[in-house]
Design a protein around this motif. Structure first.
Motif, PDB file in Angstrom:
ATOM      1  N   HIS A 142     -65.778 -30.512  72.436  1.00 21.17           N
ATOM      2  CA  HIS A 142     -66.783 -30.836  73.444  1.00 21.17           C
ATOM      3  C   HIS A 142     -66.943 -32.349  73.485  1.00 21.17           C
ATOM      4  CE1 HIS A 142     -67.824 -26.648  73.878  1.00 21.17           C
ATOM      5  NE2 HIS A 142     -68.083 -26.540  72.589  1.00 21.17           N
ATOM      6  N   ASN A 143     -66.724 -32.953  74.641  1.00 19.76           N
ATOM      7  CA  ASN A 143     -66.764 -34.409  74.744  1.00 19.76           C
ATOM      8  C   ASN A 143     -68.132 -34.993  74.423  1.00 19.76           C
ATOM      9  OD1 ASN A 143     -64.070 -34.597  75.462  1.00 19.76           O
ATOM     10  ND2 ASN A 143     -64.504 -34.355  77.648  1.00 19.76           N
ATOM     11  N   ASN A 144     -69.197 -34.200  74.606  1.00 17.95           N
ATOM     12  CA  ASN A 144     -70.538 -34.726  74.371  1.00 17.95           C
ATOM     13  C   ASN A 144     -71.011 -34.490  72.938  1.00 17.95           C
ATOM     14  OD1 ASN A 144     -70.682 -31.964  74.675  1.00 17.95           O
ATOM     15  ND2 ASN A 144     -72.688 -31.990  75.690  1.00 17.95           N
ATOM     16  N   VAL A 145     -70.150 -33.975  72.080  1.00 13.06           N
ATOM     17  CA  VAL A 145     -70.507 -33.719  70.686  1.00 13.06           C
ATOM     18  C   VAL A 145     -70.040 -34.889  69.827  1.00 13.06           C
ATOM     19  CG1 VAL A 145     -70.193 -32.202  68.700  1.00 13.06           C
ATOM     20  CG2 VAL A 145     -70.377 -31.230  70.993  1.00 13.06           C
ATOM     21  N   LYS A 146     -70.932 -35.402  68.997  1.00 10.12           N
ATOM     22  CA  LYS A 146     -70.602 -36.527  68.129  1.00 10.12           C
ATOM     23  C   LYS A 146     -70.289 -36.044  66.718  1.00 10.12           C
ATOM     24  CE  LYS A 146     -71.075 -40.185  70.745  1.00 10.12           C
ATOM     25  NZ  LYS A 146     -69.945 -41.102  70.970  1.00 10.12           N
ATOM     26  N   SER A 147     -69.516 -36.840  66.006  1.00 11.23           N
ATOM     27  CA  SER A 147     -69.281 -36.553  64.596  1.00 11.23           C
ATOM     28  C   SER A 147     -70.591 -36.657  63.835  1.00 11.23           C
ATOM     29  CB  SER A 147     -68.274 -37.548  64.020  1.00 11.23           C
ATOM     30  OG  SER A 147     -68.346 -37.570  62.610  1.00 11.23           O
ATOM     31  N   ALA A 148     -70.801 -35.736  62.902  1.00 15.23           N
ATOM     32  CA  ALA A 148     -72.034 -35.739  62.110  1.00 15.23           C
ATOM     33  C   ALA A 148     -72.152 -37.000  61.265  1.00 15.23           C
ATOM     34  CB  ALA A 148     -72.080 -34.505  61.219  1.00 15.23           C
ATOM     35  N   GLN A 149     -71.024 -37.639  60.956  1.00 13.06           N
ATOM     36  CA  GLN A 149     -71.089 -38.807  60.077  1.00 13.06           C
ATOM     37  C   GLN A 149     -71.790 -40.000  60.716  1.00 13.06           C
ATOM     38  OE1 GLN A 149     -67.805 -40.173  57.818  1.00 13.06           O
ATOM     39  NE2 GLN A 149     -67.498 -38.229  56.784  1.00 13.06           N
ATOM     40  N   CYS A 175     -72.375 -52.124  59.722  1.00  9.83           N
ATOM     41  CA  CYS A 175     -71.952 -50.820  60.244  1.00  9.83           C
ATOM     42  C   CYS A 175     -70.436 -50.834  60.399  1.00  9.83           C
ATOM     43  CB  CYS A 175     -72.612 -50.542  61.590  1.00  9.83           C
ATOM     44  SG  CYS A 175     -74.417 -50.578  61.537  1.00  9.83           S
ATOM     45  N   VAL A 176     -69.759 -49.869  59.764  1.00 11.84           N
ATOM     46  CA  VAL A 176     -68.304 -49.915  59.699  1.00 11.84           C
ATOM     47  C   VAL A 176     -67.745 -48.501  59.674  1.00 11.84           C
ATOM     48  CG1 VAL A 176     -68.311 -50.012  57.175  1.00 11.84           C
ATOM     49  CG2 VAL A 176     -66.354 -50.940  58.419  1.00 11.84           C
ATOM     50  N   SER A 177     -66.490 -48.376  60.028  1.00 10.96           N
ATOM     51  CA  SER A 177     -65.740 -47.135  59.857  1.00 10.96           C
ATOM     52  C   SER A 177     -64.584 -47.421  58.907  1.00 10.96           C
ATOM     53  CB  SER A 177     -65.198 -46.659  61.213  1.00 10.96           C
ATOM     54  OG  SER A 177     -64.273 -45.614  61.047  1.00 10.96           O
ATOM     55  N   ARG A 178     -64.335 -46.493  57.984  1.00  8.82           N
ATOM     56  CA  ARG A 178     -63.217 -46.611  57.037  1.00  8.82           C
ATOM     57  C   ARG A 178     -63.333 -47.881  56.187  1.00  8.82           C
ATOM     58  NH1 ARG A 178     -60.825 -46.636  61.647  1.00  8.82           N
ATOM     59  NH2 ARG A 178     -59.378 -48.295  61.093  1.00  8.82           N
ATOM     60  N   VAL A 179     -64.420 -47.994  55.456  1.00 15.14           N
ATOM     61  CA  VAL A 179     -64.585 -49.158  54.580  1.00 15.14           C
ATOM     62  C   VAL A 179     -63.498 -49.184  53.513  1.00 15.14           C
ATOM     63  CG1 VAL A 179     -66.113 -48.054  52.884  1.00 15.14           C
ATOM     64  CG2 VAL A 179     -66.328 -50.508  53.330  1.00 15.14           C
ATOM     65  N   HIS A 180     -62.856 -48.032  53.277  1.00 11.69           N
ATOM     66  CA  HIS A 180     -61.783 -47.963  52.282  1.00 11.69           C
ATOM     67  C   HIS A 180     -60.487 -48.588  52.784  1.00 11.69           C
ATOM     68  CE1 HIS A 180     -61.670 -44.318  54.788  1.00 11.69           C
ATOM     69  NE2 HIS A 180     -60.359 -44.387  54.674  1.00 11.69           N
ATOM     70  N   ASP A 181     -60.387 -48.854  54.090  1.00 12.97           N
ATOM     71  CA  ASP A 181     -59.194 -49.501  54.637  1.00 12.97           C
ATOM     72  C   ASP A 181     -59.099 -50.922  54.078  1.00 12.97           C
ATOM     73  OD1 ASP A 181     -57.842 -51.327  56.713  1.00 12.97           O
ATOM     74  OD2 ASP A 181     -57.282 -49.332  57.409  1.00 12.97           O
ATOM     75  N   TYR A 223     -63.890 -42.126  59.093  1.00  9.49           N
ATOM     76  CA  TYR A 223     -62.710 -42.008  59.940  1.00  9.49           C
ATOM     77  C   TYR A 223     -62.922 -42.721  61.267  1.00  9.49           C
ATOM     78  CZ  TYR A 223     -65.692 -37.889  60.519  1.00  9.49           C
ATOM     79  OH  TYR A 223     -66.775 -37.057  60.621  1.00  9.49           O
ATOM     80  N   ASP A 224     -61.828 -42.874  62.000  1.00  2.00           N
ATOM     81  CA  ASP A 224     -61.821 -43.501  63.315  1.00  2.00           C
ATOM     82  C   ASP A 224     -62.522 -42.560  64.296  1.00  2.00           C
ATOM     83  OD1 ASP A 224     -61.034 -44.163  65.959  1.00  2.00           O
ATOM     84  OD2 ASP A 224     -59.228 -45.148  65.250  1.00  2.00           O
ATOM     85  N   LEU A 225     -63.679 -42.945  64.818  1.00  2.00           N
ATOM     86  CA  LEU A 225     -64.454 -42.060  65.684  1.00  2.00           C
ATOM     87  C   LEU A 225     -63.746 -41.776  67.001  1.00  2.00           C
ATOM     88  CD1 LEU A 225     -68.067 -43.422  65.132  1.00  2.00           C
ATOM     89  CD2 LEU A 225     -67.059 -41.336  64.203  1.00  2.00           C
ATOM     90  N   ASN A 226     -62.977 -42.739  67.501  1.00  2.00           N
ATOM     91  CA  ASN A 226     -62.239 -42.527  68.743  1.00  2.00           C
ATOM     92  C   ASN A 226     -61.205 -41.430  68.563  1.00  2.00           C
ATOM     93  OD1 ASN A 226     -59.689 -43.198  70.507  1.00  2.00           O
ATOM     94  ND2 ASN A 226     -61.385 -44.182  71.556  1.00  2.00           N
ATOM     95  N   TRP A 227     -60.434 -41.525  67.488  1.00  2.00           N
ATOM     96  CA  TRP A 227     -59.420 -40.500  67.204  1.00  2.00           C
ATOM     97  C   TRP A 227     -60.079 -39.159  66.931  1.00  2.00           C
ATOM     98  CZ3 TRP A 227     -58.517 -37.270  63.077  1.00  2.00           C
ATOM     99  CH2 TRP A 227     -57.295 -36.606  63.070  1.00  2.00           C
ATOM    100  N   TYR A 228     -61.181 -39.166  66.174  1.00  3.28           N
ATOM    101  CA  TYR A 228     -61.865 -37.932  65.794  1.00  3.28           C
ATOM    102  C   TYR A 228     -62.349 -37.174  67.029  1.00  3.28           C
ATOM    103  CZ  TYR A 228     -65.135 -34.861  63.299  1.00  3.28           C
ATOM    104  OH  TYR A 228     -65.798 -33.772  62.798  1.00  3.28           O
TER     105      TYR A 228
END
Length: 459
Positions: free
Chosen positions: A71-78, A25-31, A59-64
């Protein structure tokens, strides 16, 4: 050392095509830093009859969450991509904590998947009932600070930190403070700025330092990206690096070799982490006792021009740049044109044909059946049990067709035989997941993944 008491499956419990499946499980595998680990880990897994499934967020979920979601309780769909992890065929789950940067998402993966008894390995994080593996960042960062303070005799240093209250940044700040105080330099909070690990934020933070007349002898940055931003700010103000101000980074990303001046940093070898993880996986297969935490020792200090030392010329910066630049720009243009054409297609047959005729990626694209007619409404399950295949590896495909998601993707055997990591990423529209893409290609093409996703999301 604390030993784990959770049960582990032995080798051979789960197989696809006679190979054990490892989920990453990773974010930004292209990095570049992340895909180096993927590359070395995949090599070790192949040598041990395993295949690597990579579940990726672009993308970086923290930054996103801080910048794009109101809305703080809404998550990225990814993050829905992590729902694709099938515990019935997975032997080990690996989570890159410091890359995903979202504790609730990681806890959700652990709670949903780890309860099945599958070993969960955390890279650069610490979670209960998991195997936590970290680089010894403290020793590596201390090498840099001591080089600046003790070798270059700097008396007025400044620390460019990451996020406030971020554990990695705070530990590096503690080391900065410890080393300067050992060298009889009093610490002051005026010595600290926050660049949030980003080029632009560190650029702005350095601009403020200069405008306030608080120009130090050296700026020691918590990562390389901020060091690049600091160098740009200094040069824009005609402040020479390193003659007027020394700048250092941390992480050892490839881009530091293409900067002028090349940046002093500390590299942590991805192959060392991959080897440690592989040994843990093999122990779990054998049912051996495991520790709760493992530490990978620091690698090497990269002494270079930004601190006033000679540059290591072993890196082919021109070849690296040209290879990535031309691959990226050519494909970006093609994908943009294909997306526009598909958007105006009148039938699914026409859309599939446009994609097939204009792209040559080894990928499969699956869409929720209900997305096409707006009939799928189950928000608790982002993907249907029967998906619609929009694109597959069969060059003769002329239209969409149905496929049972439990079988992962059409022709999974050919992907495994390819011996490359199999990357899954969720498709989204208006922050709602509507399908996913499975890709498998060369490491140098990973930089195209965000553009491929963007093209399909907006087609």
């Amino acid at each position: 050392m604390i030993k784990l008491t959770i049960p582990f499956y032995k080798a051979g419990d789960y197989m696809i095509d006679n190979k054990k499946v490892i989920a990453l499980c990773v974010s930004r595998v292209h990095d570049p830093i992340n895909n180096k680990l993927v590359e070395f880990l995949n090599r070790r897994l192949i040598a041990n009859n395993c295949t690597l499934f990579v579940y990726n967020v672009c993308y970086d979920l923290n930054w996103y969450s801080k910048n794009l979601l109101w809305h703080n309780n809404v998550k990225s769909a990814q993050v829905a991509v992590f729902d694709l992890i099938d515990t019935s065929i997975t032997d080990v789950i690996i989570i890159m904590d410091d890359v995903i940067k979202d504790k609730s998402t990681i806890m959700n993966i652990i709670e949903k998947k780890g309860l099945s008894g599958i070993p969960v390995i955390i890279i650069d994080g610490k979670y209960p009932n998991c195997i936590n593996v970290t680089f010894d960042y403290e020793k590596g960062f201390e090498q840099i600070v001591r080089h600046v303070i003790e070798f270059h005799k700097v008396r007025r240093p400044h620390f460019m930190a990451g996020f406030k209250n971020d554990s990695f940044s705070e530990r590096r700040l503690d080391i900065f403070r410890k080393v300067i105080e050992e060298n009889n330099i009093p610490f002051s909070w005026n010595m600290v700025s926050y660049g949030d690990y980003w080029f632009e934020h560190s650029f702005n933070a350095c601009n403020r330092l200069i405008e306030n007349g608080n120009i130090p002898e050296a700026i020691i940055c918590a990562n390389d990206m901020m060091a690049m931003g600091v160098c740009r700010s200094l040069m824009n103000h005609n402040i020479a690096v390193p003659d007027d101000v020394i700048v250092t980074g941390f992480d050892g990303i490839d881009e530091i070799n293409m900067c002028y001046p090349a940046i002093t940093s500390c590299a942590f070898l991805a192959e060392d982490m991959a080897e440690q993880i592989m040994q843990i996986i093999l122990k779990s297969f054998r049912g051996e006792e495991l520790l709760e935490s493992y530490v990978v020792p620091p690698s090497r200090l990269i002494i270079s021009e930004s601190c006033g030392c000679p540059k290591d010329n072993s890196f082919d910066s021109i070849g690296y740049f040209l290879n990535r630049f031309y691959r990226y720009t050519d494909q970006e243009k093609i994908l943009s044109e294909v997306s526009s054409k598909i958007h105006t297609a009148e039938t699914t047959h026409e859309a599939v044909t446009l994609w097939k005729e204009n792209t040559d990626y080894n990928l499969v694209c699956l869409i929720n059946k209900g997305f096409l007619d707006d009939s799928y409404k189950d928000k608790q399950k982002p993907f249907e049990s029967v998906m619609t295949v929009f694109a597959d590896t069969d060059k003769n495909q002329t239209d969409v067709y149905d496929f049972e998601r439990k079988n992962i993707i059409p022709d999974i055997k050919s992907f495994i035989d390819n011996k490359k990591p199999i990357i899954f990423t969720a498709l989204e529209y208006l922050n709602e997941p509507f399908g996913y893409v499975c890709l498998s290609f060369d490491l140098c093409d990973y930089c195209q993944i965000p553009d491929i996703l963007f093209s399909l999301n907006h087609a």
